[in-house]
Design an enzyme around this catalytic site. Structure first.
Site, PDB file in Angstrom:
ATOM      1  N   LYS A   1      48.600  31.955  33.396  1.00 19.48           N
ATOM      2  CA  LYS A   1      48.855  33.230  34.069  1.00 19.48           C
ATOM      3  C   LYS A   1      48.597  34.328  33.047  1.00 19.48           C
ATOM      4  O   LYS A   1      48.380  34.029  31.868  1.00 19.48           O
ATOM      5  CB  LYS A   1      50.307  33.321  34.568  1.00 19.48           C
ATOM      6  CG  LYS A   1      51.338  32.944  33.480  1.00 19.48           C
ATOM      7  CD  LYS A   1      52.760  32.894  34.021  1.00 19.48           C
ATOM      8  CE  LYS A   1      53.088  31.654  34.797  1.00 19.48           C
ATOM      9  NZ  LYS A   1      53.256  31.858  36.210  1.00 19.48           N
ATOM     10  N   ARG A   2      48.634  35.614  33.482  1.00 24.15           N
ATOM     11  CA  ARG A   2      48.511  36.695  32.507  1.00 24.15           C
ATOM     12  C   ARG A   2      49.560  36.513  31.407  1.00 24.15           C
ATOM     13  O   ARG A   2      50.660  36.043  31.664  1.00 24.15           O
ATOM     14  CB  ARG A   2      48.716  38.061  33.200  1.00 24.15           C
ATOM     15  CG  ARG A   2      47.593  38.443  34.142  1.00 24.15           C
ATOM     16  CD  ARG A   2      46.310  38.684  33.402  1.00 24.15           C
ATOM     17  NE  ARG A   2      46.431  39.882  32.609  1.00 24.15           N
ATOM     18  CZ  ARG A   2      45.522  40.837  32.547  1.00 24.15           C
ATOM     19  NH1 ARG A   2      44.393  40.712  33.232  1.00 24.15           N
ATOM     20  NH2 ARG A   2      45.694  41.904  31.822  1.00 24.15           N
TER      21      ARG A   2
ATOM     22  N   THR B   1      51.964  33.196  42.454  1.00 19.81           N
ATOM     23  CA  THR B   1      51.148  32.434  43.404  1.00 19.81           C
ATOM     24  C   THR B   1      50.559  31.219  42.692  1.00 19.81           C
ATOM     25  O   THR B   1      50.244  30.227  43.342  1.00 19.81           O
ATOM     26  CB  THR B   1      50.020  33.293  44.008  1.00 19.81           C
ATOM     27  OG1 THR B   1      49.401  34.031  42.955  1.00 19.81           O
ATOM     28  CG2 THR B   1      50.569  34.248  45.036  1.00 19.81           C
TER      29      THR B   1
ATOM     30  N   HIS C   1      54.526  45.028  44.704  1.00 16.30           N
ATOM     31  CA  HIS C   1      54.254  43.763  44.013  1.00 16.30           C
ATOM     32  C   HIS C   1      54.968  43.610  42.688  1.00 16.30           C
ATOM     33  O   HIS C   1      54.711  42.645  41.964  1.00 16.30           O
ATOM     34  CB  HIS C   1      52.755  43.609  43.744  1.00 16.30           C
ATOM     35  CG  HIS C   1      51.935  43.414  44.970  1.00 16.30           C
ATOM     36  ND1 HIS C   1      51.644  42.175  45.492  1.00 16.30           N
ATOM     37  CD2 HIS C   1      51.352  44.316  45.784  1.00 16.30           C
ATOM     38  CE1 HIS C   1      50.903  42.315  46.576  1.00 16.30           C
ATOM     39  NE2 HIS C   1      50.712  43.609  46.780  1.00 16.30           N
TER      40      HIS C   1
ATOM     41  N   LYS D   1      56.868  36.871  31.460  1.00 16.74           N
ATOM     42  CA  LYS D   1      56.483  35.534  31.931  1.00 16.74           C
ATOM     43  C   LYS D   1      56.865  34.453  30.921  1.00 16.74           C
ATOM     44  O   LYS D   1      56.791  33.266  31.205  1.00 16.74           O
ATOM     45  CB  LYS D   1      54.987  35.496  32.230  1.00 16.74           C
ATOM     46  CG  LYS D   1      54.588  36.442  33.380  1.00 16.74           C
ATOM     47  CD  LYS D   1      53.094  36.415  33.631  1.00 16.74           C
ATOM     48  CE  LYS D   1      52.624  37.430  34.650  1.00 16.74           C
ATOM     49  NZ  LYS D   1      52.843  37.000  36.046  1.00 16.74           N
TER      50      LYS D   1
ATOM     51  N   LYS E   1      49.861  27.266  43.895  1.00 17.03           N
ATOM     52  CA  LYS E   1      48.606  26.533  43.715  1.00 17.03           C
ATOM     53  C   LYS E   1      48.853  25.227  42.968  1.00 17.03           C
ATOM     54  O   LYS E   1      48.283  24.182  43.302  1.00 17.03           O
ATOM     55  CB  LYS E   1      47.593  27.402  42.941  1.00 17.03           C
ATOM     56  CG  LYS E   1      47.139  28.630  43.719  1.00 17.03           C
ATOM     57  CD  LYS E   1      46.472  29.682  42.839  1.00 17.03           C
ATOM     58  CE  LYS E   1      46.495  31.029  43.550  1.00 17.03           C
ATOM     59  NZ  LYS E   1      46.152  32.157  42.663  1.00 17.03           N
TER      60      LYS E   1
HETATM   61  C1  26V Z   1      49.938  47.966  37.674  1.00 14.30           C
HETATM   62  C2  26V Z   1      49.027  48.821  37.144  1.00 14.30           C
HETATM   63  C3  26V Z   1      49.526  50.063  36.566  1.00 14.30           C
HETATM   64  C4  26V Z   1      48.461  51.076  36.287  1.00 14.30           C
HETATM   65  C5  26V Z   1      47.208  50.471  35.735  1.00 14.30           C
HETATM   66  C6  26V Z   1      46.635  49.388  36.587  1.00 14.30           C
HETATM   67  C7  26V Z   1      47.661  48.496  37.174  1.00 14.30           C
HETATM   68  C8  26V Z   1      47.268  47.329  37.757  1.00 14.30           C
HETATM   69  C9  26V Z   1      48.210  46.470  38.302  1.00 14.30           C
HETATM   70  C10 26V Z   1      49.540  46.788  38.254  1.00 14.30           C
HETATM   71  C11 26V Z   1      50.594  45.928  38.848  1.00 14.30           C
HETATM   72  C12 26V Z   1      50.268  44.542  38.934  1.00 14.30           C
HETATM   73  C13 26V Z   1      51.242  43.942  39.862  1.00 14.30           C
HETATM   74  C14 26V Z   1      50.966  42.510  40.126  1.00 14.30           C
HETATM   75  O1  26V Z   1      49.895  41.980  39.889  1.00 14.30           O
HETATM   76  N1  26V Z   1      51.975  41.879  40.636  1.00 14.30           N
HETATM   77  C15 26V Z   1      51.905  40.483  40.950  1.00 14.30           C
HETATM   78  O2  26V Z   1      51.602  40.390  42.334  1.00 14.30           O
HETATM   79  C16 26V Z   1      51.505  39.052  42.759  1.00 14.30           C
HETATM   80  C17 26V Z   1      51.069  39.080  44.203  1.00 14.30           C
HETATM   81  O3  26V Z   1      52.064  39.639  44.995  1.00 14.30           O
HETATM   82  C18 26V Z   1      52.828  38.348  42.560  1.00 14.30           C
HETATM   83  O4  26V Z   1      52.682  37.006  42.933  1.00 14.30           O
HETATM   84  C19 26V Z   1      53.263  38.421  41.104  1.00 14.30           C
HETATM   85  O5  26V Z   1      54.562  37.886  40.961  1.00 14.30           O
HETATM   86  C20 26V Z   1      53.262  39.858  40.651  1.00 14.30           C
HETATM   87  O6  26V Z   1      53.501  39.950  39.256  1.00 14.30           O
END
Ligand code: 26V
Length: 808
Positions: free
Chosen positions: A543-544, A651, A352, A549, A655
């Protein structure tokens, strides 16, 4: 849709539940009592569907999907459940008889916010689609006691408060006290005649809590099984018996803290050990559970891969690979090669993000101490894999080093993405561009060995929540124009093209948007105290908060516009309300500073009498699923402005377009596919493209040149850096501006600034022509068919999981 009881009997059921389940005299029921009673009615029906569904799947020895995810951003359940059960209308009628509106009642429910952002919400949309398509499926995750923090704003600064969503319990879970598994940690490993024996040092129990995910237009359901960590009963009984309750409690907490809190996605090394334990905890319980279920239906595990497809939602559950190997090889004495082949037939993995800091690695020493046997298993998988790779390319040592599951360039670390790739029969990215970048950058060496494993499945969103529930006005208009089947066949939105010239339809489309903007304006007034004009263009960036971003690029445009208004107040300005929302991870200082800057700029602009209605800036606090359901339908313009090549998919972009917003965005992630589906003329794409970003980096990017050569840009950066928006502390944003001008501007805001501002001028030109704007907005809705999560899940089912939808 589904048959439902007439209002009279539903009303009777509500009274029954008030009296027998809630314990209140129906005449005296408060809104909270009512929401509970209505929820109990839906819960009972869900319960029945779940039981029937499990029975059918057991009898049919179904092949099931197991979706392992650290995050599920479910939001509220009530309205979705009522819609799926076909009870929405009747419930609304019964509530109105009691002088309550559905919205008032529904908004009392707390969001289940068990995720950070896109990845977690995607998992929830996918469960909705798996249920709707009738895929035998389980989502597995953690029952965090505290979800994503509650964001408050104090003097422009983000404050994080615990999100204790379970404080009054939740009616939507089904505790399964008899479904519990031991999960072990630490200790050491001994070897005797090629047999490994793991003697763990500690053990915690994983207890199951189910949420039933109803399908729409079907009786099928999916299950979200969440695990809670519980200390073994005997824990520190001695301390307890001696009356040392404090110590007894703290020991208990040491075990149970595993499922306490969701990790923010930029978390620093502190607390990393707990995160590793969380990952193993939920994966181990889930694998034990699926094996248990398999053995109830089959004599052994040889045919496991025929009956289950295990999907890794990013690398967070990747330790599942080592856990399944341990169970098959160590516990069940399956020969190593046979077990490994089985694993490769079972697992698939979605990546992701390409952001290097989010690619998970674990310190080998930490893994050895928490999961000593798993570490050995990973070493063996790695050795066999590297032997194989060396046979493919003898004497290419750098190649082998790049492929290794262990990064030994410094402190040795396990690369969880590499473990996921070697164990998976399919690996996918989440948009066409992202999947291509995966095979040409981070996984290029793997793609050279196994090109057939890599594929793309572009993300999708559920039209039930993001249109039918969030936007009643538009849903009703679509029902009258197209019939109701778009909920299950989103491609039917294409037929809106036939109505572009229908004046009545177009007028009603505009009226719906206007009403959604009024609702959003009310929410803004209520949460921020700022009055905004629903006639102005609602320019939405939600968004975050993250540097890639580029909320800061939006801010640069806002200040540019502010200065231009002051310079030429008489010009024909299109009134705009710029709306931001999003959380910054609590330790991410730059992101927090961006939130504060948005507030400071808002305070200056909103109170400047020379500006009036021409420009307003607001930050809506506590963005999450339920807040999104209010903001997205009220948006005119959707900001999707990440540096090209950084946003895997997005996403929110889908939306917003589905709710009739036009996108201003870069050539990134799913924006590219949105453009292909809505047509170039109906989207505002600007800025450097991915190859140009790369070329500029290689050639040498000098942001200071842009600063010096563009007077408007210089004026904006100087105003922010000199404290024009923070007179009480003039240097507050000097550091932020310096990272752009002097410290490399990693996400190339300055390079894209001119093109962004020029495109915003084009946006104004189109907005000045309401008929042209609404025409484009309708074409956006019409083009969103392929972005249904039903399409995405159908692709996963057919191409990756090889599971048949069951549409009985
Ligand atoms: C990384 C980590 C690293 C360790 C600590 C906890 C943690 C939690 C999440 C992440 C990665 C987050 C990745 C993410 O949310 N990616 C998003 O995924 C969406 C669904 O596929 C996508 O639409 C977004 O572009 C993408 O940023």
């Amino acid at each position: 849709m589904n048959a439902s009881p007439p209002p009279a009997s539903l009303s009777q059921l509500v009274d029954d539940h008030l009296l027998h389940t809630i314990g209140v005299e129906p005449r005296r029921a408060t809104p909270v009592d009512l929401v509970q009673a209505v929820s109990h009615i839906a819960r009972a029906e869900l319960s029945e569907r779940w039981v029937q569904n499990q029975e059918q799947e057991r009898n049919g020895k179904a092949r099931r999907v197991v979706y392992l995810s650290m995050e599920f951003l479910m939001g509220r359940t009530l309205c979705n459940a009522l819609a799926a059960l076909g009870l929405t209308q009747e419930t609304a009628t019964v509530l109105m008889q009691r002088a309550k509106s559905m919205e008032d009642i529904a908004s009392l429910e707390l969001d289940a916010a068990l995720g950070n952002g896109g990845l977690g919400r995607l998992a929830s949309c996918f469960l909705d689609s798996m249920a709707t398509l009738g895929l035998p499926s389980f989502g597995y995750g953690i029952r965090y006691e505290y979800g994503m923090f509650a964001q408050h704003i104090l003097n422009g600064c983000q404050m994080e408060n615990p999100d204790s969503w379970l404080k009054d319990g939740t009616i939507w879970e089904f505790p399964r006290p008899h479904i519990a598994y031991p999960v072990r940690f630490g200790g050491w490993v001994t070897h005797e005649n090629d047999v490994a024996r793991w003697a763990p040092a500690g053990e915690v129990t994983a207890k199951a809590y189910d949420m039933v995910i109803p399908g729409h237009g079907t009786d099928k359901v999916s299950t979200l099984r969440l695990w809670k960590a519980v200390a073994p009963d005997l824990i520190d009984l001695r301390a307890f018996n001696l009356g040392d309750y404090g110590r007894a409690a703290s020991t208990k907490n040491e075990y149970e803290n595993i499922s306490w809190v969701l990790y923010p996605n930029d978390s620093t090394p502190a607390g990393r050990e707990l995160r590793l334990k969380q990952e193993y905890f939920f994966v181990s319980a889930s694998i034990q559970d699926l094996i248990h279920r398999h053995l109830e239906e089959h004599p052994g595990l040889e045919n496991l891969a025929e009956h289950v497809a295990i999907h890794l939602n990013d690398t967070h559950p990747a330790i599942a690979v080592a856990e399944l190997m341990r169970i098959l090889h160590d516990d069940r004495a399956m020969p190593w090669n046979k077990a490994w082949n089985l694993c490769k037939a079972v697992f698939s993995y979605t990546n992701h993000t390409l952001m290097p800091e989010a690619l998970e690695t674990w310190d080998v020493a930490l893994m050895q101490s928490v999961l000593p046997r798993h570490m050995e298993i990973i070493f063996r998988i790695n050795k066999e894999f590297l032997d194989y790779a060396a046979r493919l390319r003898p004497n290419d040592k750098p190649f082998i080093q790049r492929l290794s599951l262990i990064d030994d360039s410094g402190e040795r670390r396990v690369r969880m993405a590499h473990l996921s790739v070697v164990a998976s029969h399919h690996i996918n990215g989440v948009s066409a561009l992202h999947s291509e970048l995966l095979t040409t950058t981070v996984f290029a060496d793997f793609a050279a060995i196994w090109p057939e494993r890599f594929t793309n499945v572009t993300n999708g969103i559920t039209p039930r929540r993001w249109l039918a529930q969030a936007n009643h006005g538009l849903a009703e208009l679509l029902d009258e124009t197209l019939g109701q089947t778009w909920r299950l066949h989103l491609e039917e939105l294409q037929r809106l093209h036939n109505h572009l010239a229908d004046i009545d339809f177009v007028r009603r489309f505009m009226t719906v948007k206007r009403a959604n903007k009024a609702r959003l304006a009310q929410h803004i007034a209520h949460t921020t105290g700022i009055e905004v004009n629903p006639e102005s263009m609602f320019d939405v960036h939600v968004k975050r908060i993250h540097e890639y971003k580029r909320q800061l690029l939006n801010v640069l445009h806002v200040v540019t516009r502010y200065q231009a208004i002051l310079a030429d107040p008489k010009a024909d300005w299109v009134p705009r309300t710029v709306i931001f929302a999003g959380k910054a991870a609590s330790s991410y200082q730059t992101a927090k500073s961006i939130i504060r800057l948005i507030h400071d700029i808002g305070t200056t602009i909103n109170n400047d009498p020379r500006v009036g209605d021409r420009l307003k800036v607001v930050f809506v606090p506590n963005y999450g699923v339920s807040v999104a359901e209010i903001i997205l339908p009220g948006a005119d313009l959707s900001e999707q402005i990440s540096t090209a090549g950084t946003e895997a998919s997005g996403t929110g972009n889908m939306k917003l377009a589905l709710n009739g917003a036009l996108t201003i965005g870069t050539d990134d992630g799913a924006n590219i596919e949105i453009r292909q589906n809505v047509g170039d003329e109906n989207i505002f794409i600007f800025g450097l493209k991915t190859p140009e970003v790369r070329a500029l980096r290689i050639a040498g990017y000098h942001p200071v040149d842009y600063y010096q050569q563009n007077p408007a840009l210089k004026a904006v950066l100087d105003a922010i850096a000199s404290g024009q928006f923070s007179p009480d502390e003039p240097d507050r944003y000097r550091g932020l501006v310096d990272t752009l001008v002097w410290q490399g501007d990693h996400y190339m805001l300055l390079a894209d600034y001119a093109s962004y501002v020029a495109m915003q001028t084009k946006v104004d030109e189109v907005y000045r022509q309401p008929e042209l704007w609404v025409n484009k907005a309708i074409r956006n809705v019409a083009g969103m068919g392929m972005f249904s999560s039903d399409r995405a899940i159908e692709e996963y089912a057919r191409r990756i999981w090889r599971v048949q939808p069951d549409l009985r």
